[in-house]
Structure formats: C-alpha cells, structure tokens
Design a protein around this motif. Structure first.
Motif, mmCIF file in Angstrom:
data_model
loop_
_atom_site.group_PDB
_atom_site.id
_atom_site.type_symbol
_atom_site.label_atom_id
_atom_site.label_comp_id
_atom_site.label_asym_id
_atom_site.label_seq_id
_atom_site.Cartn_x
_atom_site.Cartn_y
_atom_site.Cartn_z
ATOM 1 N N GLU A 219 -1.187 37.995 26.015
ATOM 2 C CA GLU A 219 -2.072 39.071 26.419
ATOM 3 C C GLU A 219 -1.437 40.432 26.156
ATOM 4 O OE1 GLU A 219 -5.369 38.129 29.574
ATOM 5 O OE2 GLU A 219 -3.345 38.247 30.355
ATOM 6 N N LYS A 220 -0.150 40.495 26.416
ATOM 7 C CA LYS A 220 0.591 41.730 26.173
ATOM 8 C C LYS A 220 0.467 42.109 24.697
ATOM 9 C CE LYS A 220 4.969 43.142 28.135
ATOM 10 N NZ LYS A 220 6.254 42.589 28.534
ATOM 11 N N PHE A 221 0.540 41.101 23.822
ATOM 12 C CA PHE A 221 0.481 41.361 22.390
ATOM 13 C C PHE A 221 -0.887 41.912 21.971
ATOM 14 C CE2 PHE A 221 -0.215 40.233 17.932
ATOM 15 C CZ PHE A 221 0.848 40.922 17.375
ATOM 16 N N LEU A 227 -6.208 46.565 21.578
ATOM 17 C CA LEU A 227 -7.434 46.097 22.225
ATOM 18 C C LEU A 227 -7.442 46.569 23.675
ATOM 19 C CD1 LEU A 227 -7.907 42.479 20.841
ATOM 20 C CD2 LEU A 227 -8.230 44.685 19.732
ATOM 21 N N LYS A 228 -8.632 46.924 24.158
ATOM 22 C CA LYS A 228 -8.719 47.429 25.534
ATOM 23 C C LYS A 228 -8.857 46.265 26.509
ATOM 24 C CE LYS A 228 -10.800 51.874 24.566
ATOM 25 N NZ LYS A 228 -11.666 51.638 23.411
ATOM 26 N N LYS A 229 -8.215 46.454 27.661
ATOM 27 C CA LYS A 229 -8.223 45.410 28.692
ATOM 28 C C LYS A 229 -9.645 45.001 29.070
ATOM 29 C CE LYS A 229 -5.460 44.126 32.515
ATOM 30 N NZ LYS A 229 -4.221 43.661 32.396
ATOM 31 N N GLY A 265 -6.224 31.289 21.701
ATOM 32 C CA GLY A 265 -6.260 30.232 22.711
ATOM 33 C C GLY A 265 -4.872 29.751 23.083
ATOM 34 N N LEU A 266 -4.792 29.121 24.255
ATOM 35 C CA LEU A 266 -3.542 28.473 24.659
ATOM 36 C C LEU A 266 -3.878 27.044 25.044
ATOM 37 C CD1 LEU A 266 -3.146 31.623 25.982
ATOM 38 C CD2 LEU A 266 -0.956 30.556 26.390
ATOM 39 N N LYS A 295 16.463 10.541 27.392
ATOM 40 C CA LYS A 295 15.731 10.754 26.148
ATOM 41 C C LYS A 295 14.253 10.790 26.476
ATOM 42 C CE LYS A 295 16.680 9.006 21.714
ATOM 43 N NZ LYS A 295 16.843 7.862 20.846
ATOM 44 N N TYR A 296 13.563 11.783 25.966
ATOM 45 C CA TYR A 296 12.120 11.845 26.255
ATOM 46 C C TYR A 296 11.395 12.645 25.177
ATOM 47 C CZ TYR A 296 13.801 16.237 28.404
ATOM 48 O OH TYR A 296 14.417 17.430 28.623
ATOM 49 N N PHE A 297 10.062 12.486 25.153
ATOM 50 C CA PHE A 297 9.240 13.319 24.284
ATOM 51 C C PHE A 297 8.960 14.628 25.012
ATOM 52 C CE2 PHE A 297 8.094 9.131 22.549
ATOM 53 C CZ PHE A 297 8.229 9.405 21.193
ATOM 54 N N PRO A 298 9.332 15.758 24.414
ATOM 55 C CA PRO A 298 9.031 17.023 25.077
ATOM 56 C C PRO A 298 7.522 17.243 25.189
ATOM 57 C CG PRO A 298 10.527 17.359 23.227
ATOM 58 C CD PRO A 298 10.056 15.947 23.152
ATOM 59 N N PHE A 299 7.113 18.019 26.167
ATOM 60 C CA PHE A 299 5.739 18.511 26.243
ATOM 61 C C PHE A 299 5.639 19.748 25.358
ATOM 62 C CE2 PHE A 299 2.884 17.042 29.896
ATOM 63 C CZ PHE A 299 3.318 15.737 29.782
ATOM 64 N N VAL A 300 4.417 20.078 24.977
ATOM 65 C CA VAL A 300 4.218 21.227 24.089
ATOM 66 C C VAL A 300 3.146 22.159 24.647
ATOM 67 C CG1 VAL A 300 3.406 21.948 21.809
ATOM 68 C CG2 VAL A 300 4.880 19.949 22.018
ATOM 69 N N VAL A 301 3.514 23.441 24.752
ATOM 70 C CA VAL A 301 2.512 24.475 25.042
ATOM 71 C C VAL A 301 2.312 25.268 23.761
ATOM 72 C CG1 VAL A 301 2.093 26.633 26.299
ATOM 73 C CG2 VAL A 301 2.906 24.625 27.513
ATOM 74 N N GLU A 302 1.049 25.451 23.390
ATOM 75 C CA GLU A 302 0.748 26.081 22.103
ATOM 76 C C GLU A 302 -0.106 27.330 22.284
ATOM 77 O OE1 GLU A 302 -1.250 24.063 18.337
ATOM 78 O OE2 GLU A 302 -2.736 24.787 19.756
ATOM 79 N N PRO A 303 0.501 28.517 22.155
ATOM 80 C CA PRO A 303 -0.317 29.717 22.055
ATOM 81 C C PRO A 303 -0.697 29.924 20.586
ATOM 82 C CG PRO A 303 1.993 30.286 22.443
ATOM 83 C CD PRO A 303 1.934 28.804 22.227
ATOM 84 N N THR A 304 -1.972 30.128 20.318
ATOM 85 C CA THR A 304 -2.436 30.241 18.932
ATOM 86 C C THR A 304 -3.341 31.455 18.763
ATOM 87 O OG1 THR A 304 -3.625 29.078 17.186
ATOM 88 C CG2 THR A 304 -4.353 28.645 19.385
ATOM 89 N N LEU A 305 -3.255 32.057 17.595
ATOM 90 C CA LEU A 305 -3.979 33.311 17.375
ATOM 91 C C LEU A 305 -4.618 33.287 15.993
ATOM 92 C CD1 LEU A 305 -4.173 36.399 18.295
ATOM 93 C CD2 LEU A 305 -2.171 36.730 16.886
ATOM 94 N N GLY A 306 -5.897 33.582 15.921
ATOM 95 C CA GLY A 306 -6.559 33.700 14.621
ATOM 96 C C GLY A 306 -6.341 35.110 14.095
ATOM 97 N N VAL A 307 -5.544 35.227 13.043
ATOM 98 C CA VAL A 307 -5.174 36.572 12.568
ATOM 99 C C VAL A 307 -6.422 37.349 12.127
ATOM 100 C CG1 VAL A 307 -3.819 37.866 10.862
ATOM 101 C CG2 VAL A 307 -2.885 35.776 11.867
#
Ligand code: ATP
Length: 442
Positions: A219-221, A227-229, A265-266, A295-307
C-alpha cells in the motif's frame, strides 16, 4: 468530467503524445495489445525502477531474478494451469458474440432484445506454442500467464546461491500472456502485460503476520507513485470464493473511471506450489531449518502487482484538463492538459527552451550540461506558450527558459514550475543545484 469520458480522454492523449497506442496499428491493430512509445516506456520504466529499488535493492530479505517466459509444459501441468486456468465462455446465439460469463457487458444484443446465451463452457486462457521444429503435442507448451511459477521452480537454487534463510523472498518483473475473452478499458484488461511480484517464503505459522507486513508495504508503494488514499480500498475475498491453493486473498482496488477494480493482490498460497512441484518433479523442495533441525515446505505469501494497471492508474491520477491558465498566448482559448506526475516518474524532468532561435547555441550548452544528470528535452520550435503547453502535457516538472537577459545581462534563466506556473530567475551556475534539490538524482 464524466468518469468514462476521462478514460476516453486519457486514451486519446496517450496516443497523441506518443505514450501508449495499439499494437500493429498500421494493419488495423491487434485486440488487447498495446505498444509503449518513447514517453510511455520512460514512465513505465520509472515505475519499474522504483519498484525494484524499493523491494529488491531496498530490502535484505528479498532477491531478484528473471525467469523465462517459456517453461516446460510440465510446470503448467503441475501448477494446475493446464487443467484449471479457465474462464467460463458463453456465446450469444443471435449475434454470435462471445463473452466471459461472469463479466457480461451492459447493454442489449446488437440484433435487438436481450442476449440469448449458450451454456458456459471452459476456455483455457493460456496461449499455446511449440518449442523446436516439431509442431505437435510432444513439443507443446504455453506462454506464461504469470511469473510466479518461475520463482517456485527456481526456489531451491536461488535460496542456496543467495545463502538466505527463511523468511526470504524472490522478486521478479516480466511479461505475461493471457488470452482474455474480452479485452477492455485500455490497459486494464489486455492480453500481454507485465507483472511485478514477490514470492515470500516463511515458516508455516508465520504466514498471517507476513501477509499483514506485505499488505502495508504494498500500500505504501502505490501511495508513493502518486495514487490518492481515497481512490484505494481493500477487497477481502470470501473464503468460499478462494482458489484451491489460497488461505486468504485480498485485492487492493483502485477507483478507475469504470468502477472499483483490482489493481494489485495479495495471496496466502500456503505450501501448495512447492509441494505440487516437488511431487511432480521428484525433487526435494523442502527447507531444512538448522535452528530446529526440521524439514518442511515453507508457506508462501505473494504480493502481486499488474504494472500496466498501475501505469493506467498513475496516468488517471496525474491527468488534469483545465481552463486556459495563460491569457497571453494564441492558445489561450483552448483547454489545457497537465500531467501532474511525481517528479520521480516524469518521463522528462526538465525542458530547455530558448526564447527565440537566435539564443539556441547558448541554450544548448545548458541542455548538454543538464543532460548528464537527467532526461532533458531541448525545444526551440513554436511560441514559448505552445512549448510550455507541450511540456505540461507530457508532465515535465520544470522548464528552463533562456532569454536575452540571460546572455546580455544577468547569466540567469527562468525556471517555470509545471503545477504552480511560478517562475523564478536562477543563476546558470546554480541551476544544477537548484534542480537537484527539486528532483534528486535520476
Ligand atoms: P482479474 O480478476 O482482474 O482477471 P486476476 O485475479 O486473474 O485478475 P492475478 O492472476 O492475481 O489476476 O494477476 C496478478 C495481477 O496481474 C493482477 O493484480 C492484475 O493487476 C494483473 N492482471 C491480471 N490480468 C490482467 C490483464 N488481463 N491485463 C492487465 N493486467 C492484468
């Protein structure tokens, strides 16, 4: 200004000023594909540079990569895209137009009355292609519809070479291709576009905290690019509507002229992707945690942006049509267009304008000097009023005018501010410092 009127105005401005226009235009154009002209690519690159600087160079826990657009078909089978990257396609039996079932346009059938729709059928949105000389099933793959899978496939390799421990992220920006059923709203829904995204790998259980951290950073980005809040809001997808791999999905929507729509989106993708690729490839993609000996499979958080969606939002936010601001030029009766881009994003930072052509040699010396620091334009053609207007229309923050006094009297130039039109006399010897204070380095 009517809202959709604004989109039309922006689209025609973008073409007229060489920012963005239809691909293959001399052949009638290709639907949902756009080219970026000289100013457009400068604007887009500035946004991308700022993103890279903020999230890759500016952080210790993220590294950047560029994975390829073409990947093995097995990737898309394992990720679920080959079987499931589908839209519901319907066709009107009267006019034969095809639509995305959950995004029907408003309005009646061109043959009269309501559309008469067929039952929805699945339509896979990936573009097929062939690798090598055999153009058959065995050589088939797809143009990637997202960049994420490249980061999952490279996860182990990148983690090892960058000597990172969890939590850490892999970032990339790149072209993606989706054969959208209906393209529309200029850059908003296109078939070829860029995504900038991060796959952030964390220990299971730390995913919710990471999600909140990335939401704040994302959001900061978007505020940073102007872009206005009040034009931003959240849309938390209801649990029932989530993709099979997602624990939580949240869109940041922008108030486009055609409505509140997803800008970025996130997603909390859990450990779905690494697990699927480990299973399909037979490779061990687990993380060894030296602190806990697990040993484990990490979780993934994905922030994505359409340029491209962001470029459109930045332009819409910056675009202003005004009653004439000056009364002195022959252009005074026409409306003015000003693009109030943040200086860091403006394609051209400074324009150097000799009042008349006779002053060009001296003005060029100033141009040559400034050009070593920023993207600068030199313009000697047309009235000074017209030239200011031209620069306002491409969003140049400062114009530097060289006049007779500059040469004959005071060694000063006039610096004009795009937004306030305030003019200041500045000594040539102090000009660079003056502009540096306003613009920073490029
Ligand atoms: P939508 O629901 O609008 O189709 P999506 O949820 O399928 O989008 P994602 O798969 O999350 O989109 O894609 C990541 C980002 O890529 C989106 O946040 C959006 O900004 C951008 N994007 C997706 N599809 C398009 C498109 N056809 N044209 C331009 N940008 C797109």
């Amino acid at each position: 200004m009517e809202k959709n009127d604004k989109l039309e105005k922006v689209t025609s401005w973008a073409k007229r000023r060489g920012f963005i226009f239809q691909s293959s235009e001399i052949y009638g154009g290709l639907g949902g594909v756009y080219d970026f002209g000289p100013y457009g690519i400068a604007l887009k690159n500035n946004i991308k540079k700022l993103w890279w600087k903020t999230f890759v160079e500016g952080r210790e826990d993220v590294v950047g990569i560029e994975s390829s657009i073409l990947m093995s078909r097995k990737v898309w089978q394992a990720s679920g895209h080959e079987g499931g990257f589908n839209d519901e396609l319907v066709e009107c039996k009267k006019c034969n137009q095809r639509f995305k079932a959950d995004d029907m346009p408003e309005g009646k059938c061109i043959k009269g009355g309501e559309h008469e729709l067929t039952e929805p059928k699945a339509f896979n949105g990936m573009f097929k292609t062939y690798v090598g000389v055999n153009q058959d099933e065995s050589a088939q793959t797809y143009l990637r519809p997202e960049t994420a899978q490249g980061m999952f496939c490279d996860f182990k390799q990148v983690m090892e070479v960058s000597r990172k421990k969890l939590p850490f992220g892999i970032a990339q920006m790149g072209k993606c291709f989706r054969n959208e059923i209906n393209t529309k709203d200029f850059l908003f829904r296109v078939r070829e576009f860029e995504i900038a995204e991060i796959e952030y790998f964390i220990k299971p259980g730390e995913d919710e905290k990471a999600f909140d951290m990335w939401l704040e950073a994302w959001e900061k980005f978007v505020l940073l690019v102007g872009l206005k809040k009040e034009n931003l809001r959240h849309y938390d997808h209801p649990k029932e509507g989530l993709s099979h791999y997602s624990k939580r999905t949240l869109d940041i929507q922008y108030n486009y002229p055609f409505g509140w729509k997803e800008l970025t989106g996130l997603a909390n993708r859990t450990d779905f992707d690494l697990k699927s690729h480990a299973e399909a490839s037979g490779k061990d993609l687990q993380y060894f945690d030296a602190e806990t000996n697990e040993k484990y499979f990490p979780f993934v958080v994905e922030p994505t942006l359409g340029v491209d969606r962001l470029v459109l939002a930045v332009i819409l936010e910056a675009f202003e049509e005004l009653e004439p601001r000056t009364e002195t030029t022959e252009a005074a009766t026409e409306k003015e267009i000003v693009l109030h881009f943040p200086a860091s994003l403006a394609p051209v930072k400074v324009a150097v304008l000799p009042l008349i052509k006779k002053l060009s040699t001296d003005a060029r010396k100033i141009y040559d000097d400034l050009k070593t620091c920023w993207p600068v334009e030199f313009d000697e053609s047309g009235s000074i009023g017209r030239r200011y207007r031209r620069q306002d229309e491409i969003g140049t923050p400062y114009c530097v005018t060289v006049d007779f006094d500059t040469i004959e009297k005071d060694q000063c130039v006039t610096v004009r501010d795009r937004d306030t039109m305030k003019q200041e006399r500045i000594k040539i010897s102090e000009l660079k410092n003056f502009l540096f204070d306003k613009l920073g380095s490029f």
